[in-house]
Each structure stands twice: as structure tokens, then as C-alpha cells.
Design a protein around this motif. Structure first.
Motif, short mmCIF file in Angstrom:
data_model
loop_
_atom_site.label_atom_id
_atom_site.label_comp_id
_atom_site.label_asym_id
_atom_site.label_seq_id
_atom_site.Cartn_x
_atom_site.Cartn_y
_atom_site.Cartn_z
N PRO A 205 -13.61 7.02 3.64
CA PRO A 205 -12.47 6.17 3.97
C PRO A 205 -12.57 4.94 4.65
O PRO A 205 -11.78 4.09 4.75
CB PRO A 205 -12.20 7.33 5.58
N ALA A 206 -13.74 4.90 5.09
CA ALA A 206 -14.41 3.27 5.53
C ALA A 206 -14.22 2.39 4.46
O ALA A 206 -13.91 1.17 4.80
CB ALA A 206 -15.73 3.26 6.24
N ASP B 65 -5.87 -7.90 3.65
CA ASP B 65 -4.91 -8.60 4.92
C ASP B 65 -5.28 -9.93 5.24
O ASP B 65 -4.32 -10.88 5.49
CB ASP B 65 -5.06 -7.72 6.12
N ASP C 166 -10.62 1.18 4.36
CA ASP C 166 -10.35 0.22 5.65
C ASP C 166 -10.98 -1.09 5.44
O ASP C 166 -10.57 -2.23 5.85
CB ASP C 166 -11.27 0.87 6.82
N ARG C 167 -12.14 -1.21 4.73
CA ARG C 167 -12.89 -2.63 4.25
C ARG C 167 -11.82 -3.30 3.11
O ARG C 167 -11.77 -4.45 3.32
CB ARG C 167 -14.08 -2.50 3.72
N ARG D 40 -8.73 -2.85 2.68
CA ARG D 40 -7.41 -3.26 3.51
C ARG D 40 -7.65 -4.50 4.15
O ARG D 40 -6.82 -5.55 4.08
CB ARG D 40 -6.90 -2.01 4.28
N ALA D 41 -8.73 -4.66 4.86
CA ALA D 41 -9.01 -5.87 5.76
C ALA D 41 -9.26 -7.02 5.00
O ALA D 41 -8.56 -8.17 5.24
CB ALA D 41 -10.37 -5.54 6.60
N LYS E 256 -6.49 4.53 -5.04
CA LYS E 256 -7.24 4.84 -3.95
C LYS E 256 -8.44 6.22 -4.28
O LYS E 256 -9.43 6.36 -3.52
CB LYS E 256 -6.42 5.41 -2.70
N GLU F 38 0.75 -1.01 -0.03
CA GLU F 38 -0.05 -0.08 -0.01
C GLU F 38 0.79 1.20 0.06
O GLU F 38 1.80 1.42 0.75
CB GLU F 38 -0.97 0.03 1.31
#
Length: 62
Positions: free
Chosen positions: A39-40, A50, A43-44, A46-47, A33, A11
Motif C-alpha cells: 500500500p505504501a 499529484d 501512496d508514493r 499517488r504523491a 494497481k 484514479e
């Protein structure tokens, strides 16, 4: 394309990058991006990345 074809991700401030592990060829997928609306959402994403992929570092990433 399955998760196994690009098992690593990185990232930067402007991108999510999915990377291949093939030593004979370089494969990557760039997810800008700027396409994220909140922003959420970042985050989703990214999760998900990951959970499925191994993190790699990127030189010059903030």
C-alpha cells in the motif's frame, strides 16, 4: 514520453490513468494497481502523480 504529453491523471479502484489533453486525439496510459506490492507504494506513486499532474474525475470510480 514527458509529463506534458499527458498532463492529467485519474484514479479508480484498480488503475491509475494518465490522460492527454489533445482535443484531436485521445492518449492514455493505464497503470494497473495489481502491479503494486505494498500500500505504501501506491501512496508514493499517488504523491508523484499529484505533484506533476492535474487530477481528473472518472465516472464510476469508487
Amino acid at each position: 514520453m514527458g509529463w506534458g504529453s499527458q498532463p492529467r491523471c485519474a484514479e479508480t479502484t484498480e488503475l491509475f490513468v494518465l490522460l492527454s489533453s489533445d482535443k484531436n486525439a485521445t492518449g492514455l496510459t493505464m497503470l494497473p494497481k495489481r502491479g503494486i506490492q505494498a500500500p505504501a507504494d501506491a501512496d508514493r506513486l499517488r504523491a508523484v502523480l499529484d505533484r506533476r499532474l492535474q487530477r481528473s474525475s472518472v465516472r464510476g470510480a469508487a
